[in-house]
Write a protein that holds these residues in place. Structure first.
Motif: not given
Length: 116
Positions: A7-15
């Protein structure tokens, strides 16, 4: 883990994501132990998978490991509390006397004075 990582919304680089699978015991195939051994180079116990430069990690533990880790991490605090308890008991004061002494302790801030 696959659903969240897709899921793109859960894959930010800072997560970062850590997943834990906890059970009573490992199966008898030895697969889990071999995965843990393979990932030992990462320096983390129970790690079976590390993805995206360590942003996503997957661990497998037994309940015994979870409780042992908890006891090891909190043993110092527990010993200190037991020592304090023993000192209070040895002082011969009742619980009421100890509470009264704490209330009268000068380290407690006095009530705020309203100057109107």
């Amino acid at each position: 883990m696959s659903v969240i990582s897709s899921q793109p919304e859960f894959n930010a680089p800072n997560m970062e994501w850590k997943f834990y699978l906890i059970g009573n015991k490992f199966d008898t195939s030895g697969f889990i132990e071999s995965q843990i051994e393979t990932n030992r180079t990462h320096g983390e116990t129970s790690l079976v998978m590390s993805k995206d430069s360590g942003r996503i990690k997957f661990y497998i533990k037994t309940w015994k490991e979870v409780f042992n880790e908890f006891e090891l991490k909190h043993d110092f605090l527990n010993k200190k509390l037991m020592l304090e308890r023993d000192k209070l008991i040895a002082s011969g004061n009742s619980a009421d006397e100890i509470v009264k002494r704490v209330i009268q302790n000068s380290a407690i801030s006095p009530p705020e004075i309203n100057m109107k």
